[in-house]
Enzyme design. Structure first.
Site, mmCIF file in Angstrom:
data_model
loop_
_atom_site.group_PDB
_atom_site.id
_atom_site.type_symbol
_atom_site.label_atom_id
_atom_site.label_comp_id
_atom_site.label_asym_id
_atom_site.label_seq_id
_atom_site.Cartn_x
_atom_site.Cartn_y
_atom_site.Cartn_z
ATOM 1 N N ASN A 16 0.806 -1.225 0.000
ATOM 2 C CA ASN A 16 0.000 0.000 0.000
ATOM 3 C C ASN A 16 0.840 1.277 0.000
ATOM 4 O O ASN A 16 0.303 2.377 -0.055
ATOM 5 C CB ASN A 16 -0.933 0.014 1.213
ATOM 6 C CG ASN A 16 -0.176 -0.041 2.531
ATOM 7 O OD1 ASN A 16 0.755 -0.834 2.677
ATOM 8 N ND2 ASN A 16 -0.570 0.768 3.494
ATOM 9 N N ARG A 17 2.164 1.155 0.056
ATOM 10 C CA ARG A 17 2.990 2.367 0.074
ATOM 11 C C ARG A 17 4.434 2.024 -0.285
ATOM 12 O O ARG A 17 4.838 0.865 -0.270
ATOM 13 C CB ARG A 17 2.955 3.038 1.454
ATOM 14 C CG ARG A 17 3.477 2.157 2.580
ATOM 15 C CD ARG A 17 3.239 2.803 3.938
ATOM 16 N NE ARG A 17 3.667 1.943 5.041
ATOM 17 C CZ ARG A 17 4.897 1.956 5.554
ATOM 18 N NH1 ARG A 17 5.819 2.774 5.068
ATOM 19 N NH2 ARG A 17 5.209 1.143 6.545
ATOM 20 N N GLY A 18 5.204 3.056 -0.587
ATOM 21 C CA GLY A 18 6.639 2.917 -0.778
ATOM 22 C C GLY A 18 7.032 1.872 -1.798
ATOM 23 O O GLY A 18 6.446 1.770 -2.886
ATOM 24 N N ASP A 46 -2.212 -8.455 9.150
ATOM 25 C CA ASP A 46 -1.169 -8.205 10.136
ATOM 26 C C ASP A 46 -0.237 -9.401 10.079
ATOM 27 O O ASP A 46 -0.598 -10.500 10.512
ATOM 28 C CB ASP A 46 -1.786 -8.048 11.527
ATOM 29 C CG ASP A 46 -0.738 -7.885 12.630
ATOM 30 O OD1 ASP A 46 0.475 -7.958 12.324
ATOM 31 O OD2 ASP A 46 -1.148 -7.715 13.795
ATOM 32 N N GLY A 52 7.482 -4.703 6.282
ATOM 33 C CA GLY A 52 8.588 -4.617 7.228
ATOM 34 C C GLY A 52 8.535 -3.344 8.046
ATOM 35 O O GLY A 52 7.851 -2.380 7.691
ATOM 36 N N TYR A 88 17.099 -4.965 12.795
ATOM 37 C CA TYR A 88 16.724 -4.937 11.375
ATOM 38 C C TYR A 88 17.680 -5.791 10.542
ATOM 39 O O TYR A 88 17.251 -6.581 9.694
ATOM 40 C CB TYR A 88 16.735 -3.487 10.894
ATOM 41 C CG TYR A 88 16.264 -3.290 9.473
ATOM 42 C CD1 TYR A 88 14.910 -3.351 9.156
ATOM 43 C CD2 TYR A 88 17.171 -3.018 8.447
ATOM 44 C CE1 TYR A 88 14.464 -3.147 7.864
ATOM 45 C CE2 TYR A 88 16.723 -2.815 7.147
ATOM 46 C CZ TYR A 88 15.383 -2.880 6.862
ATOM 47 O OH TYR A 88 14.957 -2.683 5.574
ATOM 48 N N LYS A 131 16.719 -9.176 8.321
ATOM 49 C CA LYS A 131 16.914 -9.245 6.877
ATOM 50 C C LYS A 131 17.924 -10.324 6.508
ATOM 51 O O LYS A 131 17.786 -10.982 5.462
ATOM 52 C CB LYS A 131 17.351 -7.882 6.344
ATOM 53 C CG LYS A 131 16.283 -6.794 6.482
ATOM 54 C CD LYS A 131 15.002 -7.135 5.723
ATOM 55 C CE LYS A 131 14.011 -6.000 5.706
ATOM 56 N NZ LYS A 131 12.788 -6.307 4.928
ATOM 57 N N ILE A 162 17.177 3.521 -1.201
ATOM 58 C CA ILE A 162 16.192 3.794 -2.244
ATOM 59 C C ILE A 162 15.534 5.145 -1.967
ATOM 60 O O ILE A 162 15.260 5.490 -0.816
ATOM 61 C CB ILE A 162 15.126 2.674 -2.283
ATOM 62 C CG1 ILE A 162 15.808 1.299 -2.448
ATOM 63 C CG2 ILE A 162 14.132 2.927 -3.401
ATOM 64 C CD1 ILE A 162 16.649 1.149 -3.704
#
Length: 239
Positions: free
Chosen positions: A12-14, A53, A82, A145, A149, A178
């Site tokens: 939904n974004r990015g 979720d 994420g 993080y 990953k 990015i």
């Protein structure tokens, strides 16, 4: 593969929305997930959405079920959802560590566990996990993080060994810096510091990541599995 159904978590974004938009243009039926079950204004026509979720197995199961009822069995999955909670090691709380790992790594595992059922039945499937250069390069203040990953690499390679014989591939795309709202918010000094470390001399575009995902979902990439594909302008240099 035109007409195949793709689910993109955090679509939904990015970067997730960029991936979903590219895949729609490629001819896929695309369902995005968001925690609210809503898409932003200006989202492309034809993009489906379900609430999800990824830290909740029941929510993941319901999301995949709803997506498949609406658009048919899933044969393509992009695990993109994420979060971050940056903090120095000695100051990081248990919740900051476990929350990031449970979302970024646990969420991908829950999605694959549920979505792989249709792929196994069809004896074909493509899975892309959206990792990060940080997962292999490391970053101060991001032990949570980076660990989450890096864990995606082990997940992808284990899934490859388990399900490769069923015609299912699983790869990691590892973006570097990015050009998103996050990098736009950096002050000029930090931007220049980051740019100085990138051989390409620029931040990546969302389209750069989407193009790599698109390739790995295509039938042409059917003999690539368990790979980490960097999209980082040379920052990681194959780490």
């Amino acid at each position: 593969m035109p007409d195949a159904h793709v689910l993109v978590t955090g679509g939904n974004r990015g970067i997730g929305l960029g991936i979903a938009t590219r895949l729609l243009a490629d001819g896929y039926a695309v369902t995005a997930t968001s925690r609210s079950g809503a898409l932003p204004d200006g989202a492309p026509a034809g993009l489906g959405v379900v609430a999800c979720d990824v830290t909740d197995a029941a929510s993941v199961d319901a999301a995949v079920t709803a997506a498949e009822q609406a658009r048919g069995p899933l044969t393509r999955v992009v695990a993109n959802a994420g979060v971050t909670a940056d903090q120095l090691l000695l100051r990081m709380s248990e919740e900051e560590f476990s929350g990031v790992v449970d979302t970024n790594l646990g969420g991908a595992w829950r999605l694959l566990k549920r979505a792989s059922k249709s792929m196994i039945r069809a004896r074909t499937g493509r899975v892309v996990l959206v990792g990060s250069v940080v997962g292999l390069y490391g970053s101060p203040g991001q032990t949570n993080y980076a660990a989450s990953k890096a864990g995606l690499v082990g997940l992808a390679r284990s899934v490859t060994r388990e399900l490769g014989g069923r015609g299912i591939t699983c790869n990691v795309v590892a973006p570097g810096f990015i050009d998103t709202d996050m990098t736009a918010a950096l002050d000029d000094e930090r931007k220049q510091s980051y740019l100085g470390a990138i051989p390409a001399g620029r931040f990546g575009a969302v389209d750069d990541v989407a193009a790599a995902v698109s390739f790995l979902l295509d039938d042409a990439a059917g003999y690539i599995s368990g790979a980490v594909v960097p999209v980082d302008g040379g920052l990681g240099m194959g780490h």
